[in-house]
Motif scaffolding. Structure first.
Motif, PDB file in Angstrom:
ATOM      1  N   GLN A 111       0.819  -1.214   0.000  1.00 28.98           N
ATOM      2  CA  GLN A 111       0.000   0.000   0.000  1.00 28.98           C
ATOM      3  C   GLN A 111       0.854   1.266   0.000  1.00 28.98           C
ATOM      4  O   GLN A 111       0.606   2.190  -0.789  1.00 28.98           O
ATOM      5  CB  GLN A 111      -0.920   0.006   1.223  1.00 28.98           C
ATOM      6  N   GLU A 163       1.144   4.230  -2.848  1.00 27.79           N
ATOM      7  CA  GLU A 163       0.901   5.632  -2.537  1.00 27.79           C
ATOM      8  C   GLU A 163       2.073   6.507  -2.985  1.00 27.79           C
ATOM      9  O   GLU A 163       1.887   7.673  -3.342  1.00 27.79           O
ATOM     10  CB  GLU A 163       0.677   5.805  -1.033  1.00 27.79           C
ATOM     11  N   HIS A 216       0.366  13.941  -3.511  1.00 29.12           N
ATOM     12  CA  HIS A 216       0.071  13.031  -2.408  1.00 29.12           C
ATOM     13  C   HIS A 216       0.425  13.670  -1.069  1.00 29.12           C
ATOM     14  O   HIS A 216      -0.311  13.532  -0.082  1.00 29.12           O
ATOM     15  CB  HIS A 216       0.836  11.730  -2.597  1.00 29.12           C
TER      16      HIS A 216
END
Length: 579
Positions: free
Chosen positions: A141, A145, A203
């Protein structure tokens, strides 16, 4: 979630002093720095290499080198003075409360462990997960990201199998893995192409807005800082010389050093190129550094005209690729592997004395193409010629002779410089290997190229770990120039440099090319630099060339959608500079 008052600073640095012990006593590196970071705020610290940016950040989490020490001031995080914490207390802060994305991926990733092990290790150490399945799921994950879409596959690979930008993304994933309250990002995107840079920084902005995470963003590009941060602090020689709202500092800089940074910012300078050329005859109202930008552009055009004239006189290209393909074997298990095509039927030619920029995202095959040219890797198929001669069947002796006229500057200076050799021996090694003169002549040549890349002779006795990232890259460039080669392969050669030194290096490269007729293969993700330095551009994506044309044609009329995407992602494009 923090219970601290949102109007109370998350981090408050008061009169910070940092020094380094040397044989001549304590040398001050940070002098009376005071900074404030509010919850959810992004603060950019801007300045040239050696200004104290990274040292200030390292002091916050007590990661100063062995000879460094905090000699005064306070570092208050949620009201607690970090400068007074013992080792165990500090370990409970790092990662969980304050994350860190360092500048140099090769010195922060262990080459003997695969990437998955290192990401999972950080997850366990920060107490995010303990069960094996949960740890692996979180590792996948965080890498996604950070911009690695094929994260699960990449977990099994080692750092040397990643491009520079991909290694940096791994560090970004590790830094964000514990959802810290403060993230210190030290040049987090200097190794990334502009499209991935935008993705990563978007992000970080998402973290700031949704999780109330504060960010200290360290960069040498003031245009990028102004686009991404609410506030900016400009550092020069260990001091904060100017601070305030980002747009205010960009549009109305007060300190002379800040004015120089604004004038030299590549992401802003490229937007001034065409108008600067048009105004070249009426520049009496511009600042000295704005004139320097105009002069750089004018000089680049003059050199380009000379290069085109020289190229037209020679019918044999300096470098010629014809249907070049490189296939790597990627291990998928103990006894199995799969083919990965890094370069797929690539063809291009570079006329003598000209510069061709090879542009594309990390992992597109740019650096692999350079390694094939330098014979650091062998092509699977296709033809590579240098000066009209096929290099594939060359003997070891012929390859050795070829390398005396073709020198590289790699993307990662820490990985390409021997940490056990001082700077004088590092720069002088190619001279000694290729039999250049006696010891005195070699020493004189080392000093000459050191001056050309704007480094003082005092660094001759120092080692790579004692230099900043930008200084190490300048050493790498000096090493490549020492033999006065005919061809220079520059793989992200200016990406780690502050904007002022970057301008010096680009001028140096242009002058050397005009004087010596050098041919450059210039690999970069920075399109602003491309417009100043290159005659022709090849855009690579997934191992293939998707667009090839002159620099003006690519910028003024990009045809491929990917090229259009790269141009749209240049940082600072949406900032109003004013008159």
């Amino acid at each position: 979630m923090s219970t601290i008052d949102p109007n109370t600073p998350l981090l408050e640095i008061k009169d910070l002093e940092v020094g380094f012990r040397t044989q001549n006593g304590l040398v001050s590196a940070v002098r009376g720095v005071s900074l404030t970071v509010m919850p959810g705020e992004t603060l950019a610290i801007v300045g040239e290499s050696g200004s104290g940016k990274s040292t200030t950040a390292a002091a916050v989490i007590n990661l100063l080198p062995g000879s460094g020490q905090i000699t005064g001031g306070q570092i208050l995080f949620e009201g607690r003075d970090l400068a007074k914490l013992d080792r165990r207390e500090m370990e409970s802060v790092r990662g969980r409360l304050i994350g860190m994305v360092p500048q140099d991926p090769m010195s922060n990733l262990n080459p003997v462990w695969n990437v998955g092990f290192q990401v999972e290790e950080a997850i366990r150490a920060n107490g995010i997960a303990s069960k094996k399945a949960d740890v692996k799921r979180r590792a996948v994950q965080v890498l996604r990201e950070a911009g690695l879409d094929d994260a699960e596959k990449r977990l099994r690979q080692f750092p040397h199998q990643f491009s520079g930008g991909m290694r940096q993304r791994v560090l970004i994933g590790i830094g964000l893995s514990a959802d810290p309250k403060l993230l210190i990002a030290d040049e987090p995107t200097s190794a990334l192409d502009v499209t991935v840079q935008r993705k990563i920084l978007d992000h970080l902005e998402k973290l700031t807005s949704e999780r109330n995470t504060a960010v200290i963003f360290i960069t040498h590009d003031l245009g990028l800082a102004a686009e991404r941060a609410e506030n900016i602090a400009v550092m020069y020689r260990g001091k904060v010389v100017e601070s305030g709202p980002a747009l205010e500092i960009l549009q109305n800089p007060q300190h002379p050093y800040t004015q120089r940074l604004v004038a030299a910012a590549p992401s802003l300078a490229s937007r001034r190129i065409q108008s600067s050329v048009r105004r070249h005859e009426t520049i009496e109202h511009e600042t000295q550094d704005e004139v320097a930008v105009v002069d750089l552009v004018a000089a680049a055009e003059t050199h380009a005209q000379a290069r085109r004239a020289a190229a037209s006189a020679s019918t044999v290209p300096a470098i010629e690729f014809t249907d070049v393909t490189k296939v790597f074997k990627i291990r998928t298990g103990s006894f199995s592997s799969t083919d990965f095509t890094a370069v797929d039927k690539v063809s291009f030619s570079i006329p003598r004395g000209t510069t061709m920029a090879l542009v594309g995202e990390s992992g597109s095959g740019k650096s692999t193409a350079a390694k094939l040219l330098l014979k650091l890797e062998e092509a699977t198929s296709g033809s590579i010629k240098v000066g009209g001669k096929e290099i594939g069947p060359m003997s070891r002796k012929e390859t050795f002779s070829l390398r005396s006229t073709m020198q590289p500057v790699f993307q990662d200076p820490y990985g390409s410089l021997n940490p056990l050799r001082n700077i004088e021996n590092t720069i002088g090694e190619p001279l000694q290997v290729h039999g250049f003169g006696d010891k005195a002549a070699r020493r004189a040549r080392v000093k000459e190229v050191l001056d050309q890349v704007a480094l003082p002779t005092s660094v001759l006795t120092r080692y790579p770990n004692e230099l900043s990232g930008g200084q190490r890259q300048r050493v790498a460039i000096a090493r490549a120039l020492s033999l006065k080669p005919e061809i220079v392969v520059l793989d992200e050669a200016v990406s780690a440099l502050d904007v002022l030194v970057q301008a010096q290096i680009l001028n140096l490269l242009a002058d050397l090319q005009a004087e010596l007729g050098l041919t450059y293969l210039f690999i970069t993700h920075d399109l602003a630099v491309v417009r100043v330095i290159a005659d022709n551009v090849c855009v690579m994506r997934k191992g293939q060339i998707v667009e090839s044309a002159t620099t003006d044609e690519v910028f003024d009329n990009p045809r491929d959608p990917y090229t259009q995407e790269l141009l749209a992602a240049i940082p600072g494009a949406n900032i109003a500079l004013g008159a």
